[in-house]
Design an enzyme around this catalytic site. Sequence first.
Site, PDB file in Angstrom:
ATOM      1  N   TYR A 158      -8.354  38.511  23.033  1.00 50.66           N
ATOM      2  CA  TYR A 158      -8.345  39.491  21.945  1.00 50.66           C
ATOM      3  C   TYR A 158      -7.981  38.849  20.602  1.00 50.66           C
ATOM      4  O   TYR A 158      -8.304  39.387  19.545  1.00 50.66           O
ATOM      5  CB  TYR A 158      -7.362  40.627  22.241  1.00 50.66           C
ATOM      6  CG  TYR A 158      -7.745  41.514  23.421  1.00 50.66           C
ATOM      7  CD1 TYR A 158      -8.883  41.243  24.188  1.00 50.66           C
ATOM      8  CD2 TYR A 158      -6.995  42.613  23.771  1.00 50.66           C
ATOM      9  CE1 TYR A 158      -9.228  42.033  25.267  1.00 50.66           C
ATOM     10  CE2 TYR A 158      -7.343  43.417  24.853  1.00 50.66           C
ATOM     11  CZ  TYR A 158      -8.461  43.114  25.601  1.00 50.66           C
ATOM     12  OH  TYR A 158      -8.806  43.907  26.666  1.00 50.66           O
ATOM     13  N   LYS A 201      -6.020  34.561  37.443  1.00 50.42           N
ATOM     14  CA  LYS A 201      -7.407  34.355  37.890  1.00 50.42           C
ATOM     15  C   LYS A 201      -7.667  32.845  37.901  1.00 50.42           C
ATOM     16  O   LYS A 201      -8.619  32.344  37.300  1.00 50.42           O
ATOM     17  CB  LYS A 201      -8.354  35.100  36.910  1.00 50.42           C
ATOM     18  CG  LYS A 201      -9.809  35.130  37.300  1.00 50.42           C
ATOM     19  CD  LYS A 201     -10.131  36.077  38.441  1.00 50.42           C
ATOM     20  CE  LYS A 201     -11.585  35.933  38.852  1.00 50.42           C
ATOM     21  NZ  LYS A 201     -11.887  36.611  40.122  1.00 50.42           N
ATOM     22  N   ASP A 211      -8.360  40.565  40.498  1.00 48.52           N
ATOM     23  CA  ASP A 211      -9.291  41.482  41.169  1.00 48.52           C
ATOM     24  C   ASP A 211      -8.645  42.086  42.417  1.00 48.52           C
ATOM     25  O   ASP A 211      -8.772  43.290  42.690  1.00 48.52           O
ATOM     26  CB  ASP A 211     -10.633  40.802  41.501  1.00 48.52           C
ATOM     27  CG  ASP A 211     -10.510  39.317  41.803  1.00 48.52           C
ATOM     28  OD1 ASP A 211      -9.408  38.760  41.645  1.00 48.52           O
ATOM     29  OD2 ASP A 211     -11.503  38.706  42.222  1.00 48.52           O
TER      30      ASP A 211
END
Length: 368
Positions: free
Chosen positions: A146, A196, A228
């Site tokens: 971001y 991740k 996930d």
Amino acid sequence: MKNYKIAILAGDGIGPEITAEALKVLKLIEERNDISFELLPALFGACAYFEKGNAFPQETIDICDQADAILKGPIGLSHEESKKIPVDEQPERGALLPMRRRYNTYANYRPVSLPKALAHFSPLKPEVIGEGIDLIMVRELVGGLYFGEKETGINEAGLRYVKETLEYDEKQITQILHHAFKLANKRKKVLHNIHKSNVLKSSVLWNEILEEVAKEYPEVEVINLLVDAAATLLCLKPTQFDVMVMENMFGDILSDQGGGILGSLGLMPSACLGDEKAYYEPSHGSAPDIAGKNIANPYSMIGSVAMMLENSFGMDQEAKNVWAAMQAVFADGYSTADLSKPGSGVNMIGTDAFGDKVVEKLKAMPIA
Ligand code: NAD
């Protein structure tokens, strides 16, 4: 008597409605304690853009700079309406991210909490809720994708392209991990690290630093979980989580899932803490679909006040009282439209009536 200045950024959509209820609570806290709050209202978001030509105008910056804490409503417009504002001035890019950057509010605490007695609010089965959900997501708030550099253009093949950069340095990772470990240490001493690292190098560095920081908190057990898998487990077995730590975008997405498993984003307050300044806001957006109808749930905004009382003003007992007052309103069988569907047995009340009932409950609670 202590005097605190609070910048009040009511924001867009349902922002002004739920802020009004939060201010009722703040007023009562002021009346019943030896404290005074100087409220400094300011424009922020789309409303600021339309009135001042800038989503985070200089007047608002000046007010936030001098405030001891900032209470911020959600900002933003519907997908269609947002096209009326140039891309770089749209509320998140033009106001929210610049505010987070200006005050370096890197630690975002997002509680996801539902006592057993309110299991009927959740779309999950009561046996999944068990004794209740009570977890906190600690989200890094000023780094990652971001905040990285962005580039758009036409590439050599003549195709439109976009490039966004995910960047973290070790200081950014270390500081958020200390927040998470300290919180885990105070609670159940279990920290779920959401990452991740099977795909992202940023997660490899994150995990490397986590192993270093963990040495300072030997009593905290770390459980590593791919993001996930974490999304699945939040639905299947949310009660296994206590403190979860994650980078910016993972936290943005998983915390909305948190609102989903509770039954409404209206149950999602948050605290955004920096070393010098903090601001408090609901985790959700401006909900343009329900704005102006007196049906939004102000729990998220009143909960953000509770987090401000605890974190910025050291008023731990009053913070607990505010949470308890909201739970007492639910226990009496009342809620706003999001959690009082036909046949649910919950009495539907408006945004303003919910705020009034919280104030009534709070009045009856001991201060110390
Ligand atoms: P949203 O969070 O505003 O709404 C998603 C759904 O949740 C809607 O159905 C809405 O009615 C419901 N909801 C949200 N808050 C509620 C409340 N307090 N009570 C009852 N129901 C509630 O997400 P969106 O519709 O995708 O986004 C709307 C705008 O908000 C967009 O412009 C987006 O960019 C912005 N946004 C701002 C922030 C922020 O200010 N921090 C965060 C997220 C989204």
